[in-house]
Design an enzyme around this catalytic site. Structure first.
Site, PDB file in Angstrom:
ATOM      1  N   ASP A 202      -5.658 -21.927  25.154  1.00  0.00           N
ATOM      2  CA  ASP A 202      -6.059 -21.360  23.737  1.00  0.00           C
ATOM      3  C   ASP A 202      -7.321 -20.271  24.318  1.00  0.00           C
ATOM      4  OD1 ASP A 202      -6.091 -20.483  20.789  1.00  0.00           O
ATOM      5  OD2 ASP A 202      -8.101 -21.238  21.279  1.00  0.00           O
ATOM      6  N   GLU A 244      -2.190 -18.144  26.030  1.00  0.00           N
ATOM      7  CA  GLU A 244      -2.906 -17.497  25.132  1.00  0.00           C
ATOM      8  C   GLU A 244      -3.378 -16.502  25.175  1.00  0.00           C
ATOM      9  OE1 GLU A 244      -3.309 -16.613  20.968  1.00  0.00           O
ATOM     10  OE2 GLU A 244      -5.131 -18.022  21.917  1.00  0.00           O
TER      11      GLU A 244
HETATM   12  C1  BGC Z   1      -5.895 -19.779  17.826  1.00  0.00           C
HETATM   13  C2  BGC Z   1      -6.019 -19.537  16.654  1.00  0.00           C
HETATM   14  C3  BGC Z   1      -7.956 -19.879  16.424  1.00  0.00           C
HETATM   15  C4  BGC Z   1      -8.484 -18.991  17.863  1.00  0.00           C
HETATM   16  C5  BGC Z   1      -9.881 -19.636  17.975  1.00  0.00           C
HETATM   17  C6  BGC Z   1      -6.552 -18.384  18.565  1.00  0.00           C
HETATM   18  O1  BGC Z   1      -6.195 -17.445  19.406  1.00  0.00           O
HETATM   19  O2  BGC Z   1      -4.616 -19.507  18.175  1.00  0.00           O
HETATM   20  O3  BGC Z   1      -5.195 -20.040  15.174  1.00  0.00           O
HETATM   21  O4  BGC Z   1      -8.101 -19.205  15.093  1.00  0.00           O
HETATM   22  O5  BGC Z   1      -7.580 -19.244  18.543  1.00  0.00           O
HETATM   23  O6  BGC Z   1      -9.919 -20.895  18.523  1.00  0.00           O
END
Ligand code: BGC
Length: 529
Positions: A202, A244
């Site tokens: 993430d 991500e």
């Molecule tokens: C997740 C989100 C989250 C953020 C902070 C991201 O990019 O997909 O849902 O709020 O990270 O952790």
């Protein structure tokens, strides 16, 4: 680097699930891992290759579980460590791989590491990013603009400001600190020891900070990810790291390294352009971004998606494109969040089956691993008046009962409510009815997934743009498979020869006739139509 036989991710279709909303097995109104296991029959029937679980770690749930209070545990409402193992083992027995989210950049402020760090004189002080002044790193953008106007928050106990790229209850870990780097590696080991096949990392662009930069994609971040990859390759071969990173393609490419960093990375800029092209009936936005997208190294893959658990992020479009998208897809202010749109696929597309099929046909035929968001395969709706992004995370609708069959709890105790409108509530939209209807969206989805599986070119071949005499037709070849997608409300004809593998076009005498919003996958012996 040679291609390992374990490289399952290269042809995978991934199914993303908010576990808290999928299936509640113990009647407490909160979905759980035992519920996930119960629904594996469905996932196997649907024909996906991998499941991605949103975070299941202990969490105060102030950010859908991305606020983790223990990186090496399971939130009791989701179940136990044994439930994780049981789910993974059952999934594996059906040939389904399992990924879970790993929140690498930050923790909840309730994590014991942060609680220790804020104490004066704590040996863990340096585990987070502290400062006497809120002026450092001022070139870094604020991401959650609806909630904050600074990435710094004051902590009374510490007598200092701490750095947070997301909510102020999510302090960023300090990756400059070797102890943090090791502790995070140990947490990764914890999850992979349970038998998981991969981790979605993430918010990876933000691990390191540096004055005078925007604090994204810094060399330290890439160096650490390479270390993590080396560890994973050595200790857990075949395990996949999925980045991500909401970035432009040229900034994303380094996340693959030389096939020695992340195996996959989400392609963020493609997604809004698919919707934009549909709104304007012109494929130029999609075409431009594809032409700007470099091919990843041989063993790496883009992860492609239409919708996910977040808002449709609109950072990677111009201001006028953003305005056009808001106009087309989020007329009501309650549909907007931060810079984006908090709606599910089907309501965004006005419940127009042709548009849903068209975008899925493109998603499943572009180079990369498609990610399908739970519920979109049956055309679920949303509740955009719920807090934050919860409106796109409501319970899965399994049957036509008022609760949608996902939980036996009193609806007042549901963690999130079930969609209750006439158009999208369980009576109108549910798995059971669609499973037995060969014309349903679910049957379409299952069928197109099967066709994709039977067409290996769609996983392995390169992308070749095809010239056609229409600005509304996206046309490309994946080796001997040609794809034509008509983004306009007018019929279009393009020259083509071959056999239609899937789609709603007709092909005769060298001409492919595409109905409004029509599409086709065509197998040909020729390289160009
Ligand atoms: C997740 C989100 C989250 C953020 C902070 C991201 O990019 O997909 O849902 O709020 O990270 O952790």
């Amino acid at each position: 680097m040679t291609t390992r036989p374990e490289a399952w991710h290269r042809s995978a279709v991934i199914y993303e699930v908010a576990v808290h909303s999928f299936q509640d097995s113990n009647g407490d109104g909160f979905g759980d891992l035992a519920g996930m296991t119960k629904r594996l029959d469905y996932l196997e029937w649907l024909g996906i290759d991998a499941v991605w679980l949103l975070p299941i770690m202990p969490s105060p749930m102030r950010d859908g579980g991305y606020d983790v209070s223990n990186l090496t545990g399971v939130r009791p409402e989701f179940g136990t460590i044994d439930d994780v193992k049981a789910f993974v083992a059952d999934a594996h027995s059906r040939g389904i791989h399992v990924l879970t989210d790993f929140v690498i950049n930050h923790t909840s402020d309730q994590h014991p590491w942060f609680q220790e760090s804020r104490q004066p004189g704590s040996p863990k002080r340096d585990w987070y990013v502290w400062s006497d002044s809120p002026d450092r790193y001022s070139d870094a953008r604020v991401i959650f603009i609806d909630a904050h106007d600074s990435n710094w928050a004051w902590d009374e106990t510490a007598g200092a400001y701490y750095w947070h790229r997301f909510f102020d209850h999510q302090p960023d870990l300090n990756f400059e600190n070797p102890e943090v780097r090791e502790a995070v590696k140990d947490a990764v080991r914890f999850w992979l020891d349970l038998g998981l096949d991969g981790l979605r990392l993430d918010a990876v662009p933000y691990l390191f900070e540096e004055d005078g930069t925007n604090c994204e994609n810094l060399p330290g971040t890439h160096a650490y990810l390479k270390e993590l990859r080396a560890m994973v390759d050595a200790e857990y071969p075949g395990t996949v790291l999925l980045a991500e990173a909401n970035q432009w393609p040229e900034e994303l490419l380094p996340y693959f390294g030389d096939d020695d960093e992340c195996h996959m990375a989400f392609h963020f800029p493609l997604m809004p352009r698919l919707f934009l092209s549909l709104a304007i009936g012109d494929v130029a936005p999609v075409d431009d971004i594809i032409m700007r997208t470099p091919a990843p190294p041989p063993n790496s893959r883009w992860a492609l998606f239409l919708r996910n658990h977040d808002e449709v992020t609109l950072e990677m479009v111009t201001e006028s494109e953003r305005a056009a998208m808001i106009d087309a897809y989020a007329p009501d202010p309650s549909m907007r969040k931060n810079l984006g749109i908090r709606r599910r696929l089907t309501p965004m597309l006005g419940n127009d089956r042709r548009k849903i099929e068209l975008l899925n046909a493109v998603l499943l035929s572009l180079p990369g691993a498609p990610v399908i968001y739970y519920g979109d395969e049956i055309g679920m709706g949303d509740i955009h008046t719920l807090n934050d992004r919860d409106g796109v995370r409501t319970p899965m609708q399994w049957d036509s009962s008022a609760s949608g069959g996902w939980s036996s709890a009193d609806p007042a105790d549901f963690y999130l409510p079930v969609v209750a409108t006439e158009e999208y509530g369980p009576t109108a939209v549910n798995v059971a009815a669609q499973m037995s209807d060969p014309e349903s969206l679910l049957s379409f989805t299952r069928h197109i997934l099967q066709t994709r599986h039977d067409t290996p070119e769609l996983s392995e071949a390169g992308y070749e743009r095809l010239e056609v005499d229409s600005t509304s037709v996206l046309a490309y070849a994946r080796d001997s498979v040609l794809v034509f997608a008509n983004f306009s409300g007018q019929p279009q004809s393009v020259p083509a020869n071959g056999t239609i593998l899937a789609g709603n076009a007709s092909l005769a005498e060298g001409s492919l006739d595409l109905p409004p919003l029509g599409w086709a996958w065509v197998r040909t012996d020729e390289q160009t139509p």
